[in-house]
Design a protein around this motif. Structure first.
Motif, PDB file in Angstrom:
ATOM      1  N   ARG A   1      17.920  31.312  75.239  1.00 29.27           N
ATOM      2  CA  ARG A   1      17.900  30.657  73.994  1.00 29.27           C
ATOM      3  C   ARG A   1      18.306  29.322  73.790  1.00 29.27           C
ATOM      4  O   ARG A   1      18.016  28.471  73.074  1.00 29.27           O
ATOM      5  CB  ARG A   1      18.669  31.572  72.983  1.00 29.27           C
ATOM      6  CG  ARG A   1      17.706  32.732  72.247  1.00 29.27           C
ATOM      7  CD  ARG A   1      18.438  33.324  71.113  1.00 29.27           C
ATOM      8  NE  ARG A   1      18.312  32.345  69.878  1.00 29.27           N
ATOM      9  CZ  ARG A   1      18.999  32.359  68.887  1.00 29.27           C
ATOM     10  NH1 ARG A   1      19.578  33.525  68.612  1.00 29.27           N
ATOM     11  NH2 ARG A   1      18.971  31.587  67.919  1.00 29.27           N
TER      12      ARG A   1
ATOM     13  N   GLU B   1      16.371  25.997  72.544  1.00 33.05           N
ATOM     14  CA  GLU B   1      16.565  25.318  71.311  1.00 33.05           C
ATOM     15  C   GLU B   1      17.618  24.190  71.257  1.00 33.05           C
ATOM     16  O   GLU B   1      18.059  23.598  70.233  1.00 33.05           O
ATOM     17  CB  GLU B   1      17.219  26.585  70.365  1.00 33.05           C
ATOM     18  CG  GLU B   1      16.206  27.575  70.352  1.00 33.05           C
ATOM     19  CD  GLU B   1      16.762  28.566  69.093  1.00 33.05           C
ATOM     20  OE1 GLU B   1      17.480  28.540  68.075  1.00 33.05           O
ATOM     21  OE2 GLU B   1      16.719  29.960  69.475  1.00 33.05           O
TER      22      GLU B   1
ATOM     23  N   THR C   1      23.009  31.981  67.138  1.00 30.71           N
ATOM     24  CA  THR C   1      22.317  30.949  66.018  1.00 30.71           C
ATOM     25  C   THR C   1      23.448  30.075  65.533  1.00 30.71           C
ATOM     26  O   THR C   1      23.371  28.960  65.390  1.00 30.71           O
ATOM     27  CB  THR C   1      21.651  31.823  65.148  1.00 30.71           C
ATOM     28  OG1 THR C   1      20.618  32.764  65.638  1.00 30.71           O
ATOM     29  CG2 THR C   1      21.260  30.939  63.721  1.00 30.71           C
TER      30      THR C   1
ATOM     31  N   ILE D   1      24.167  27.244  68.146  1.00 31.65           N
ATOM     32  CA  ILE D   1      23.111  26.533  68.254  1.00 31.65           C
ATOM     33  C   ILE D   1      22.959  25.603  66.853  1.00 31.65           C
ATOM     34  O   ILE D   1      23.089  24.291  66.977  1.00 31.65           O
ATOM     35  CB  ILE D   1      21.794  27.318  68.358  1.00 31.65           C
ATOM     36  CG1 ILE D   1      21.695  27.673  69.680  1.00 31.65           C
ATOM     37  CG2 ILE D   1      20.742  26.176  68.337  1.00 31.65           C
ATOM     38  CD1 ILE D   1      20.702  28.592  69.944  1.00 31.65           C
ATOM     39  N   THR D   2      23.351  26.112  65.903  1.00 34.02           N
ATOM     40  CA  THR D   2      23.344  25.206  64.493  1.00 34.02           C
ATOM     41  C   THR D   2      24.508  24.427  64.592  1.00 34.02           C
ATOM     42  O   THR D   2      24.371  23.119  64.056  1.00 34.02           O
ATOM     43  CB  THR D   2      23.518  26.275  63.471  1.00 34.02           C
ATOM     44  OG1 THR D   2      22.330  27.301  63.291  1.00 34.02           O
ATOM     45  CG2 THR D   2      23.404  25.623  61.914  1.00 34.02           C
TER      46      THR D   2
ATOM     47  N   ARG E   1      23.388  21.287  66.858  1.00 37.22           N
ATOM     48  CA  ARG E   1      22.441  20.684  65.960  1.00 37.22           C
ATOM     49  C   ARG E   1      23.186  19.646  65.121  1.00 37.22           C
ATOM     50  O   ARG E   1      22.866  18.760  64.895  1.00 37.22           O
ATOM     51  CB  ARG E   1      21.437  21.487  65.486  1.00 37.22           C
ATOM     52  CG  ARG E   1      20.836  22.035  66.822  1.00 37.22           C
ATOM     53  CD  ARG E   1      19.317  22.945  66.287  1.00 37.22           C
ATOM     54  NE  ARG E   1      18.204  21.809  66.224  1.00 37.22           N
ATOM     55  CZ  ARG E   1      17.556  21.182  67.186  1.00 37.22           C
ATOM     56  NH1 ARG E   1      17.692  21.370  68.494  1.00 37.22           N
ATOM     57  NH2 ARG E   1      16.775  20.117  67.014  1.00 37.22           N
TER      58      ARG E   1
END
Length: 373
Positions: A256, A260, A359, A362-363, A366
């Protein structure tokens, strides 16, 4: 703190199953001194890892110390400045001198050419690390050891279950040393092991870890108490039944992250070094100049938001007080290691890290890449 995410978390099997094993220990009254669980775990690990002989220890650092002692290493030991400090501490504990050389920029493992250039008449051993579980250039390093008649001991603390082109990476060198610390892919709370090639060497290592005893009334070596307890061995036996599932869960997180985060500028996921089986022990990324903030700025940015990556390995071992005065400790001598220490960040990865947490990480990354800080 309840919602904080740390770089790793110990894998724990079902408690009820461990209670059953503890019950048997209570029944036998055998707590240590290479009891039945200790012996069984050695056998099972040889089968699982596909290695000829293994000797269990109470931790990986003592195993490193005994490995150096077992090969009679006296003098200078060529090693990496880019590792956990236990690698070099073991050298000092055996009254030897670390000689630091540079790592390769891609693998962050010792470079064979750098090793060979550093060999002198005082060189007594080579101690490479399979950094992050990525195999060092074992064929080239083993060949250098054979060419100069110098033993090679691999610090394989990160490399449980890792296989390279010819099978288990643990079969290379004269000895390989594992760590079973709580944070490792396979853990026994605390623990470690030495992998060796002959029954004679195993017997010698077993003597060294048991005070140097040879039979009941004879002591033939200045040994140490490095034995793994029955409780730790029992826990290891239980863990062994779950380790493949744990590695698979790590692999899914690794996948993942790579899928991503691939498009973030200046954010580089480290690749493998040709292994045929990985263990996904760490997830190191390199923060380059194109990323909107420095590695350290990103590290603190994440910590302030409840995610705790680690700067493995910063600072370099050579920068600690007990090493600074060594002639090989000048970071000018190892630009690749010095750069890695300033740019590498290890993201959280462990079997129980759920999808929502991944998640969230990763968020966060980003957002940082978009400079929404």
């Amino acid at each position: 703190m309840a919602d904080d995410i740390f770089v790793t978390r110990p894998y724990l099997p079902p408690l009820d199953e461990f209670k059953d094993l503890l019950g048997r220990i209570w029944d036998t009254g055998v707590l240590t001194n290479c009891g039945p669980y200790h012996q069984e775990l050695e056998e099972k690990l040889c089968e699982y890892l596909n290695v000829p002989h293994i000797s269990l220890f109470n931790n990986g650092t003592i195993a490193l110390v005994v490995a150096l002692r077992a090969l009679g290493v006296k003098g200078e030991v060529i090693t990496t400045p880019y590792s956990f400090v236990a690698t070099s501490h073991a050298i000092l504990w055996t009254d030897c001198t670390p000689v630091f050389v540079d790592v390769e920029p891609g693998s962050l493992n010792l470079g064979p050419s750098q090793i060979e250039v550093a060999i002198t008449e005082n060189t007594a051993a080579i101690l490479p690390v399979h950094c992050y579980g990525h195999p060092a250039d074992v064929d080239a390093i083993d060949a250098i050891g054979a060419k100069y008649g110098i033993p090679v001991i691999y610090d394989a603390a990160h490399a449980f279950g890792v296989e390279c082109h010819c099978g288990s990476v643990l079969t290379h060198g004269d000895l390989s040393v594992l760590s079973f610390h709580a944070t490792k892919v396979f853990n026994t709370f605390e623990g470690g092991a030495i992998v060796c090639k002959t029954p004679e060497m195993k017997r010698y290592i077993d003597q060294l870890k048991n005070f140097g005893h040879h039979g009941e009334t004879s002591v033939i070596e200045t040994g140490i108490n490095g034995k793994m307890s029955e409780i730790n061995a029992a826990f290891g036996l239980l863990q062994l039944g779950y380790v493949d599932d744990a590695i698979a869960k790590r692999a899914a997180i690794d996948e993942r992250y790579r899928a991503e985060l691939v498009d973030l500028p200046g954010f580089y996921c480290l690749g493998d070094t040709g292994q045929t089986r990985q263990n996904y022990a760490y997830f190191p990324v390199r923060i380059g100049a194109e990323f909107p903030m420095s590695r350290d700025a990103l590290y603190y940015y994440m910590k302030e938001r409840g995610v705790h990556p680690r700067r493995y390995f910063y600072p370099l071992i050579s920068e600690f007080p007990m090493y600074r005065n060594l002639s090989s400790a000048d970071s000018v001598r190892f630009p690749n290691a010095a750069t890695a220490a300033e740019e590498i960040l290890c993201l959280p990865i462990y079997p129980d890290l759920d999808d929502a947490s991944v998640t969230r990480i990763i968020t966060m990354l980003r957002d940082a890449a978009a400079s929404r800080v």
